[in-house]
Design a protein around this motif. Structure first.
Motif, short mmCIF file in Angstrom:
data_model
loop_
_atom_site.label_atom_id
_atom_site.label_comp_id
_atom_site.label_asym_id
_atom_site.label_seq_id
_atom_site.Cartn_x
_atom_site.Cartn_y
_atom_site.Cartn_z
N ASN A 68 41.91 36.50 51.91
CA ASN A 68 41.09 37.30 50.90
C ASN A 68 41.46 37.00 49.47
OD1 ASN A 68 39.58 38.00 53.12
ND2 ASN A 68 40.94 39.74 53.05
N VAL A 69 40.42 36.74 48.62
CA VAL A 69 40.85 36.41 47.19
C VAL A 69 41.01 37.83 46.60
CG1 VAL A 69 39.94 35.62 44.77
CG2 VAL A 69 39.77 34.22 47.08
N ILE A 70 42.26 38.03 45.91
CA ILE A 70 42.50 39.26 45.30
C ILE A 70 42.44 39.27 43.88
CG2 ILE A 70 43.52 40.44 47.21
CD1 ILE A 70 46.28 39.74 45.83
N ASN A 71 42.65 38.00 43.45
CA ASN A 71 42.78 37.93 41.81
C ASN A 71 42.32 36.55 41.45
OD1 ASN A 71 45.26 39.77 42.38
ND2 ASN A 71 44.48 40.31 40.21
N GLN A 72 41.69 36.40 40.39
CA GLN A 72 41.53 34.91 39.89
C GLN A 72 41.89 34.96 38.40
OE1 GLN A 72 37.41 33.73 40.60
NE2 GLN A 72 37.14 33.26 38.29
N VAL A 73 42.65 33.97 38.36
CA VAL A 73 43.23 33.67 36.93
C VAL A 73 42.40 32.33 36.35
CG1 VAL A 73 45.30 32.79 35.64
CG2 VAL A 73 45.48 34.42 37.55
N THR A 74 42.10 32.47 34.95
CA THR A 74 41.24 31.29 34.61
C THR A 74 42.19 31.02 33.22
OG1 THR A 74 39.17 32.38 35.02
CG2 THR A 74 39.11 30.62 33.15
N ILE A 75 42.39 29.58 33.20
CA ILE A 75 42.92 28.80 32.16
C ILE A 75 41.92 28.13 31.15
CG2 ILE A 75 44.61 27.35 31.31
CD1 ILE A 75 46.46 28.08 33.98
N GLU A 76 41.72 28.52 30.18
CA GLU A 76 40.63 27.75 29.31
C GLU A 76 41.13 27.77 27.81
OE1 GLU A 76 36.75 29.12 30.26
OE2 GLU A 76 37.39 31.16 29.38
N GLY A 77 40.98 26.62 27.13
CA GLY A 77 41.30 26.62 25.78
C GLY A 77 42.88 26.88 25.49
N GLY A 78 43.75 26.74 26.34
CA GLY A 78 44.94 26.88 26.04
C GLY A 78 45.35 28.22 26.10
N LYS A 79 44.67 29.04 26.74
CA LYS A 79 45.03 30.59 27.23
C LYS A 79 44.64 30.60 28.73
CE LYS A 79 44.39 31.84 22.35
NZ LYS A 79 43.94 32.97 21.51
N ALA A 80 45.41 31.94 29.09
CA ALA A 80 45.06 32.17 30.40
C ALA A 80 44.68 33.56 30.37
CB ALA A 80 46.37 32.10 31.19
N HIS A 81 43.85 34.15 31.42
CA HIS A 81 43.41 35.59 31.34
C HIS A 81 43.12 35.67 32.95
CE1 HIS A 81 39.57 33.61 30.97
NE2 HIS A 81 38.98 34.74 31.54
N MET A 82 43.21 36.89 33.39
CA MET A 82 42.82 37.43 34.71
C MET A 82 41.34 37.73 34.82
SD MET A 82 44.32 38.13 37.74
CE MET A 82 45.96 38.64 37.33
N SER A 83 40.57 36.93 35.07
CA SER A 83 39.41 36.81 34.90
C SER A 83 38.46 37.73 35.99
CB SER A 83 38.50 35.49 34.98
OG SER A 83 39.18 34.79 36.13
N GLU A 84 39.15 37.78 37.09
CA GLU A 84 38.57 38.89 38.27
C GLU A 84 39.77 39.35 39.00
OE1 GLU A 84 35.45 37.09 40.75
OE2 GLU A 84 34.45 36.35 39.15
N ALA A 85 39.54 40.73 39.44
CA ALA A 85 40.52 41.28 40.36
C ALA A 85 39.83 42.47 41.23
CB ALA A 85 41.75 42.16 39.46
N ASN A 86 40.28 42.54 42.36
CA ASN A 86 39.62 43.69 43.21
C ASN A 86 40.18 44.89 43.26
OD1 ASN A 86 42.26 43.41 44.70
ND2 ASN A 86 41.12 43.02 46.55
N CYS A 87 41.02 45.15 42.32
CA CYS A 87 41.70 46.39 42.13
C CYS A 87 40.83 47.40 41.43
CB CYS A 87 42.91 46.48 41.42
SG CYS A 87 42.97 45.60 39.56
N HIS A 88 40.90 48.80 41.39
CA HIS A 88 39.87 49.62 40.91
C HIS A 88 39.98 49.89 39.35
CE1 HIS A 88 38.49 50.79 44.94
NE2 HIS A 88 39.97 51.06 45.03
N ASP A 89 41.24 49.87 38.91
CA ASP A 89 41.30 50.25 37.43
C ASP A 89 41.00 48.98 36.54
OD1 ASP A 89 43.56 48.57 37.84
OD2 ASP A 89 45.01 50.33 37.73
N GLN A 90 41.11 47.64 37.07
CA GLN A 90 40.75 46.37 36.31
C GLN A 90 41.75 46.38 35.11
OE1 GLN A 90 38.16 44.07 37.18
NE2 GLN A 90 38.85 45.09 39.23
N LEU A 91 42.69 47.04 34.87
CA LEU A 91 43.49 46.96 33.71
C LEU A 91 44.02 45.41 33.24
CD1 LEU A 91 45.73 50.16 33.94
CD2 LEU A 91 43.91 49.73 32.30
N CYS A 92 44.37 44.79 34.69
CA CYS A 92 44.77 43.27 34.47
C CYS A 92 43.66 42.48 33.77
CB CYS A 92 45.26 42.73 35.72
SG CYS A 92 44.10 42.81 36.92
N VAL A 93 42.43 42.85 34.15
CA VAL A 93 41.25 42.27 33.64
C VAL A 93 41.20 42.48 31.95
CG1 VAL A 93 38.79 41.57 33.88
CG2 VAL A 93 40.31 41.87 35.85
#
Length: 129
Positions: A68-93
């Motif tokens: 199951n997908v639990i996190n999605q990392v997106t790289i765009e424009g030379g920067k990375a971010h956590m675009s989606e996560a299945n955790c409740h607090d969403q602090l990583c996003v």
């Protein structure tokens, strides 16, 4: 001989030199810690999942042991971010985009860590892991 509130010329020289050395040290430190990295390292539960270039726009899916997908990392424009996560607090996003060496994004519930490392493939960052 000494009057109250009197500062000698040599005292001023010492103060100016101390300020100049302090500024030079700060500028050197700020320069070293502000350089952009060229790659990110993604780990899950202490296991290296992969190293990805920040120059290439892409989406990385992180899966749990059941597939199951639990996190999605997106790289765009030379920067990375956590675009989606299945955790409740969403602090990583909410941590935002990273691209400087040493910056990281951590998803504690899913035990995922994204760290920006040097773009040099022979650097110590890439050799250690």
């Amino acid at each position: 001989m000494f009057e109250k509130g009197y500062i000698a010329k040599r005292d001023i020289v010492v103060i100016v030199l101390l300020l100049a050395v302090s500024f030079a040290f700060f500028a050197f430190w700020a320069f070293r810690h502000s350089r952009s990295g060229g790659r990110i390292r993604i780990e899950q539960r202490g296991t290296l999942l992969g190293v990805y270039d920040l120059d290439k726009d892409q989406v990385i899916l992180i899966r749990d042991s059941n597939g199951n997908v639990i996190n999605q990392v997106t790289i765009e424009g030379g920067k990375a971010h956590m675009s989606e996560a299945n955790c409740h607090d969403q602090l990583c996003v909410k941590q935002g985009r990273i691209n400087k060496v040493g910056q990281s994004i951590v998803c504690l519930p899913n035990r995922v860590v994204i760290t920006v490392i040097s773009g040099d493939k022979n650097s110590m960052d890439s050799v250690v892991k």
